[in-house]
Scaffold this active site. Structure first.
Site, short mmCIF file in Angstrom:
data_model
loop_
_atom_site.label_atom_id
_atom_site.label_comp_id
_atom_site.label_asym_id
_atom_site.label_seq_id
_atom_site.Cartn_x
_atom_site.Cartn_y
_atom_site.Cartn_z
N CYS A 114 0.50 -1.23 -0.26
CA CYS A 114 0.03 0.19 -0.59
C CYS A 114 0.72 1.49 -0.24
CB CYS A 114 -1.00 0.22 1.75
SG CYS A 114 -1.56 -1.30 1.58
N HIS A 253 -3.51 6.92 3.05
CA HIS A 253 -3.98 5.56 1.70
C HIS A 253 -5.14 5.32 2.09
CE1 HIS A 253 -4.37 1.37 0.28
NE2 HIS A 253 -4.13 0.63 1.82
N ASN A 283 -10.37 -0.34 -0.62
CA ASN A 283 -8.54 -0.69 -0.56
C ASN A 283 -7.90 -0.59 -2.14
OD1 ASN A 283 -5.58 -0.77 -0.08
ND2 ASN A 283 -5.73 -2.00 1.93
#
Length: 334
Positions: A114, A253, A283
């Site tokens: 990520c 993020h 995500n």
């Protein structure tokens, strides 16, 4: 010494949408449960497209928005944890070929989960400041649906597919101000795809034990993420003698609304400063930050000269922060 600037941004998501109500029919969960704990309402899922397809479509638009010719791009770097192929060729090589970029162009992948886009920024910035390259295309692209166990309700609800791309170019204005990246592999097993590498090669046993999918110890990761993300932002602001009010947009993020809110509140960012896309994309790992930048760019919030603070944490563990001035043309001027 040349400086580097992010001169264009773009993203792409596949057409199919998987809602929380779809998950109610697949696993023991509910829309209310998912929204309360994650903030996610839906995510996009690629059916026929693969990671390089997603990355190619985002990259094509990023180059167009940059005002450059394809022949002026002299490097392609892709961050992904869901590449087209486990070992080779790299997804970046395939994207470069799909785009018809120069024969022999530098192209390679990185894996920082990520935090991938912030690692990409650091690499592109280094290549340009050193004089090695002038225009670097960076892409975060993920088909996470290919490594998700859709019988595991703790992980399958979290992730989506998509890609974000940017062109980083030599410039004397609206430069990348600072980038900090870091890692700690001592707790790698808390967020991991265990199988199909050299540790657990592909086999009937690997597949039977579902080691080819993402495994996450959610509670432990949550606690570490909040602490680490907050510290990372404090450090980069302090290093540049800046305060939260000096930042136009805080773009974390997009993993989980509870993580984002915890970090935002610790650091005194306002709701207006914080860019949120987790509700509609979930995500998307390395694609998450560029997709969020693009959303705020296309709706007119981010403009030429806007000061952005990016912050990410991912498997590895990896983490990082970046402060930059947006160097692209205003969306309304394209």
């Amino acid at each position: 010494m040349p400086k580097a600037s992010l001169i264009s941004i773009a993203s792409y998501v596949p057409e199919k949408i998987l809602t929380n109500f779809d998950f109610e029919k697949m696993v023991d969960t509910s829309d209310e449960w998912i929204v309360k704990r994650t903030g996610i309402e839906q995510r996009h899922i690629a059916t026929t497209e693969i990671t390089s397809d997603l990355g190619t479509k985002a990259a094509e638009l990023a180059i167009k928005r940059s005002g450059l010719e394809k022949s002026q791009i002299d490097a392609v770097i892709c961050a992904t944890i869901s590449p087209d192929h486990l070992c080779m060729p790299s997804t970046a090589c395939k994207i470069a070929a799909n785009l018809g970029l120069n024969f022999g162009i530098t192209a390679f992948d990185i894996s920082a989960a990520c935090t991938g886009f912030i690692y990409l920024l650091e690499l592109a910035n280094s290549l340009i400041v050193s004089g090695a390259k002038k225009n670097v295309l960076i892409i975060g692209a993920e088909k996470l649906s290919s490594i998700i166990d859709y019988t595991d309700r703790s992980t399958c609800i979290l992730f989506g597919d998509g890609a974000g791309a940017a062109v980083i170019s030599a410039s004397e204005e609206n430069e990348i101000i600072d980038i900090h990246t870091a890692s700690d592999g001592r707790q790698a097993e808390l967020l991991i795809t265990p199988g199909c590498g050299s540790a657990f090669p592909a086999s009937d046993e690997t597949l039977k034990n579902r080691l080819n999918f993402i495994h996450m110890s959610g509670n432990e990761v949550f606690k570490i993420a909040v602490q680490t993300l907050s510290k990372s932002v404090i450090e980069i602001l302090h290093a540049n003698k800046m305060q939260s009010e000096d930042i136009d947009f805080f773009i974390p993020h997009q993993a989980n609304i509870r993580i984002i809110d915890a970090v935002k509140n610790r650091l005194n960012f306002t709701d207006e400063q914080c860019v949120l896309t987790v509700a509609k994309y979930g995500n998307t790992s390395s694609a998450s930050i560029p997709m969020a930048i693009n959303d705020a760019y296309e709706d007119g919030r981010i403009k030429n000269g806007s000061v952005l603070l990016l912050d990410a944490f991912g498997g590895g563990f990896t983490w990082g922060s970046a402060i930059l001035k947006f160097g692209g043309r205003n969306f309304s001027d394209l």
